[in-house]
Design an enzyme around this catalytic site. Structure first.
Site, short mmCIF file in Angstrom:
data_model
loop_
_atom_site.label_atom_id
_atom_site.label_comp_id
_atom_site.label_asym_id
_atom_site.label_seq_id
_atom_site.Cartn_x
_atom_site.Cartn_y
_atom_site.Cartn_z
N LYS A 1 0.92 -1.13 -0.13
CA LYS A 1 -0.07 0.21 0.09
C LYS A 1 0.85 1.21 -0.01
O LYS A 1 0.46 2.12 -0.54
CB LYS A 1 -0.80 0.00 1.25
CG LYS A 1 -1.74 -1.23 1.32
CD LYS A 1 -2.58 -1.71 0.10
CE LYS A 1 -2.77 -3.17 -0.04
NZ LYS A 1 -3.26 -3.38 -1.29
N GLU B 1 -2.92 7.59 7.77
CA GLU B 1 -3.99 8.21 6.74
C GLU B 1 -4.57 8.90 7.58
O GLU B 1 -5.30 8.55 8.79
CB GLU B 1 -4.78 7.33 6.00
CG GLU B 1 -4.11 6.72 4.85
CD GLU B 1 -5.09 5.70 4.16
OE1 GLU B 1 -6.24 5.74 4.33
OE2 GLU B 1 -4.67 4.81 3.21
N HIS C 1 -15.59 -5.53 7.56
CA HIS C 1 -14.94 -5.53 6.18
C HIS C 1 -15.17 -6.67 5.19
O HIS C 1 -14.66 -6.87 4.12
CB HIS C 1 -13.33 -5.62 6.47
CG HIS C 1 -12.93 -4.50 7.52
ND1 HIS C 1 -13.18 -3.14 7.25
CD2 HIS C 1 -12.37 -4.84 8.51
CE1 HIS C 1 -12.93 -2.51 8.14
NE2 HIS C 1 -12.11 -3.09 9.16
N ARG D 1 -7.27 -8.16 -9.44
CA ARG D 1 -8.08 -9.46 -9.71
C ARG D 1 -9.53 -9.09 -10.10
O ARG D 1 -9.88 -7.93 -9.91
CB ARG D 1 -8.04 -10.25 -8.29
CG ARG D 1 -8.74 -9.50 -7.26
CD ARG D 1 -9.33 -10.43 -6.09
NE ARG D 1 -10.19 -9.51 -5.29
CZ ARG D 1 -9.67 -8.88 -4.31
NH1 ARG D 1 -8.80 -8.55 -4.03
NH2 ARG D 1 -10.70 -8.08 -3.55
C1 MV4 Z 1 -10.40 3.90 6.17
C2 MV4 Z 1 -11.39 4.63 6.71
C3 MV4 Z 1 -11.32 5.93 7.11
N1 MV4 Z 1 -10.28 6.58 7.02
N2 MV4 Z 1 -9.23 4.79 5.78
C4 MV4 Z 1 -11.64 -0.39 5.79
C5 MV4 Z 1 -11.07 -1.60 4.81
C6 MV4 Z 1 -10.06 -0.90 3.97
N3 MV4 Z 1 -10.09 -1.18 2.83
C7 MV4 Z 1 -10.07 0.51 4.41
N4 MV4 Z 1 -10.83 0.56 5.37
C8 MV4 Z 1 -11.21 1.95 5.92
N5 MV4 Z 1 -10.02 2.63 5.55
C9 MV4 Z 1 -9.31 6.11 6.18
N6 MV4 Z 1 -8.50 6.74 6.10
C10 MV4 Z 1 -12.49 3.58 6.98
C11 MV4 Z 1 -12.42 2.34 6.55
C12 MV4 Z 1 -13.45 1.52 6.75
C13 MV4 Z 1 -14.10 1.03 5.60
C14 MV4 Z 1 -13.87 1.01 4.26
C15 MV4 Z 1 -14.52 0.61 3.26
C16 MV4 Z 1 -15.56 -0.24 3.65
C17 MV4 Z 1 -15.80 -0.39 4.61
C18 MV4 Z 1 -15.22 0.03 5.61
C19 MV4 Z 1 -15.72 -0.24 7.20
C20 MV4 Z 1 -14.81 0.50 8.09
C21 MV4 Z 1 -13.73 1.10 7.91
#
Ligand code: MV4
Length: 515
Positions: free
Chosen positions: A123, A207, A242, A299
């Site tokens: 990442k 982040e 997630h 993918r």
């Molecule tokens: C975040 C976020 C808020 N701010 N990054 C969760 C999975 C991963 N792909 C990234 N995720 C998140 N990153 C920042 N800077 C909140 C989440 C997150 C989330 C993101 C997408 C779908 C569902 C989620 C559920 C909780 C938190």
């Protein structure tokens, strides 16, 4: 379906199981390609084994000894004379070493190059590349943090609250929310050791927190002749731990202008990575509808059928054609989105019992059909769901001219769906589809937790306090709108069974989740 005089490959080995293996085998048959299945000891009777033209055993149930064994997969490909391997999703699909082993063995890996997979697998390297390419990414550190002092300095610049994330992570693993500076040292240590344990790589980065974001992702597709296109977006904000539960295309908040901007950014991401074949660029979208690059999945995604419905394209056919060196047979301006598609992921898990995996034999199965309905499934009546893998049984997708019609069609299809003998989450979807926030398109990543908590709270207020009332309330809220089953018995989907300890143990093995 495009008709071509020559199949792109002679024989494809499908390095996967379940519904996605069946999906790929179907595409092989349509294209005149012979298919080869592989299976672990517990998958001898699985649907993908029945559907493939040939099948080979690759070891014990544990994925680490079967579906994740690069050496065995390459051996079977050679022995069977396969000229290509499709990895599906999960398992080895994002493993650059596997793509490289295929290349070294002279077998085409149906996906991007190992180099593009490596860049996106880290990442932090992806964030650095995106910074150089001028792609908007979530503000924070572009590089990994070497020391707690550096973490403090970057955190002060970015501001609190913030997220600590594992460089080797993705999909929510190794993430820590940090509300204030006093919580940073402990969170930094915890994130590092969790990352080390999970990925054998302790690198973490920072982040800025995007509060209750939406998850919107753009499908991209590249050929090996320099064409790289975007195929609309998917809204995937309805998740639990997630794990996506409901996905749709188009996103209710994306208009034509935003779609073009997101699509062009997604293509810029792909160009920066030298991307070919199918890929997904994930964005977080904030309340102002500003979007930020989050990560790229190298993918085919679980939720690809919603894109197939609205674009009219077959992404697996395209993957195979492009992998064989053919050009994409259309240009960006030819990609038109028609109508709306919504997908439900049907899991073998019990919504009344904290979503614990639900084992057992499928005693009775009634499948939905009719206009605009697609059911991608890896199960059949009489099959026993093994406890060793992701509990995704099937995906039910509905397509209609408008979002409201697609939701009504999906609800109709759900009323026809009956899985007997095991518990499934089928009963959950009606509550989602009828929720005022879902109907209004007011989605964010907290939607499902809020829905479940709100139902629990409402009923607790009605019935007095206590955990029993809460649990009963969740169950009641989920099940209250469940219509009599389509089999005429009046039974709800699923049947009681005892959750053995093996299942509870499996429930904790989150690493087994495919995606
Ligand atoms: C975040 C976020 C808020 N701010 N990054 C969760 C999975 C991963 N792909 C990234 N995720 C998140 N990153 C920042 N800077 C909140 C989440 C997150 C989330 C993101 C997408 C779908 C569902 C989620 C559920 C909780 C938190």
């Amino acid at each position: 379906m495009s008709v071509s005089p020559k199949p792109p490959f002679k024989k494809v080995l499908v390095a996967n199981r379940g519904e996605i293996a069946v999906r790929i085998i179907r595409a092989c048959r349509e294209l005149g390609i012979a298919s080869v299945a592989v299976y672990s000891d517990v998958d001898r009777g699985a649907l993908h084994v029945r559907r493939a033209l040939e099948a080979y055993p690759i070891g014990p149930a544990a994925a680490s000894e079967s579906y994740l064994r690069i050496d065995k997969l390459i051996d079977v490909a050679k022995k069977s004379g396969a000229d290509a391997i499709h990895p599906g999703y999960g398992f080895l699909s994002e493993n650059a070493s596997f793509a490289r082993a295929c290349r070294d063995a002279g077998i085409k890996f149906i996906g991007p190059t190992p180099e593009a997979m490596e860049l996106m697998g880290s990442k932090t390297s992806a964030r650095q590349a995106m910074q150089q390419a001028g792609v908007p990414f979530v503000p924070g550190s572009a590089k990994g943090l070497a020391t707690i002092e550096e973490a403090r300095r970057v955190a002060a610049e970015v501001g609190y609250p913030l997220m600590l994330k594992a460089a080797a992570g993705g999909g929510g693993k190794g993430m820590r929310l940090v509300r204030s500076e006093k919580d940073l040292p402990a969170a930094y240590d915890a994130a590092q050791s969790e990352a080390e344990r999970a990925f054998k790589n302790s690198e973490v980065y920072i982040e800025k927190l995007i509060e209750d974001p939406r998850h919107v992702e753009v499908q991209i597709f590249g050929d090996e002749h320099g064409s790289l296109l975007y195929l609309g977006e998917r809204e995937c904000s309805i998740q639990r731990r997630h794990q996506k539960v409901v996905e749709e295309s188009p996103s209710p908040i994306v208009n034509d202008e935003m779609r073009r901007r997101m699509g062009e950014v997604a293509v810029r991401v792909g160009r920066a990575a030298g991307y070919t074949n199918a890929g997904t660029v994930e964005f977080l979208v904030d309340k102002e509808k500003d979007f930020y690059f989050l990560e790229m999945n190298t993918r085919l995604q679980v939720e690809h059928p919603v894109t197939e419905f609205v674009t009219g394209l077959d992404l697996v056919h395209l993957q195979m054609r492009v992998a064989a060196g053919e050009k994409l047979p259309f240009r960006q301006e030819d990609v038109q989105l028609r109508g709306h598609a919504i997908e439900c992921r049907v899991y073998a898990e019990d919504p009344e019992n904290n979503f614990l995996p639900s084992p057992g034999r499928i005693q009775k199965l009634t499948l939905p059909s009719g206009p605009g309905v697609r059911n991608d499934s890896g199960m059949y009546e009489g099959w026993t769901v093994p406890l060793d893998y992701d509990p995704l049984l099937a995906k039910l997708i509905a397509h209609a001219p408008t979002r409201a019609q697609a939701a009504a069609r999906l609800e109709r299809a759900l009323s026809e769906y009956f899985v007997g003998g095991i518990r499934t989450n089928l009963s959950l979807f009606r509550a989602v589809l009828r929720h005022p926030d879902f109907i209004a398109g007011r989605l964010a990543t907290g939607f499902l937790d809020r829905m479940l908590a709100g139902q629990a709270k409402g009923a607790a207020e009605d019935k007095g306090n206590g955990e029993h009332a809460m649990i009963a309330a969740i169950a009641a809220a989920i099940f209250e709108s469940t219509a009599p089953a389509a089999n005429g018995t009046g039974a709800k989907n699923g049947a009681p069974n005892d959750s053995g300890s093996a299942w509870k143990k499996t429930a904790r093995q989150e690493a087994l989740r495919n995606e």
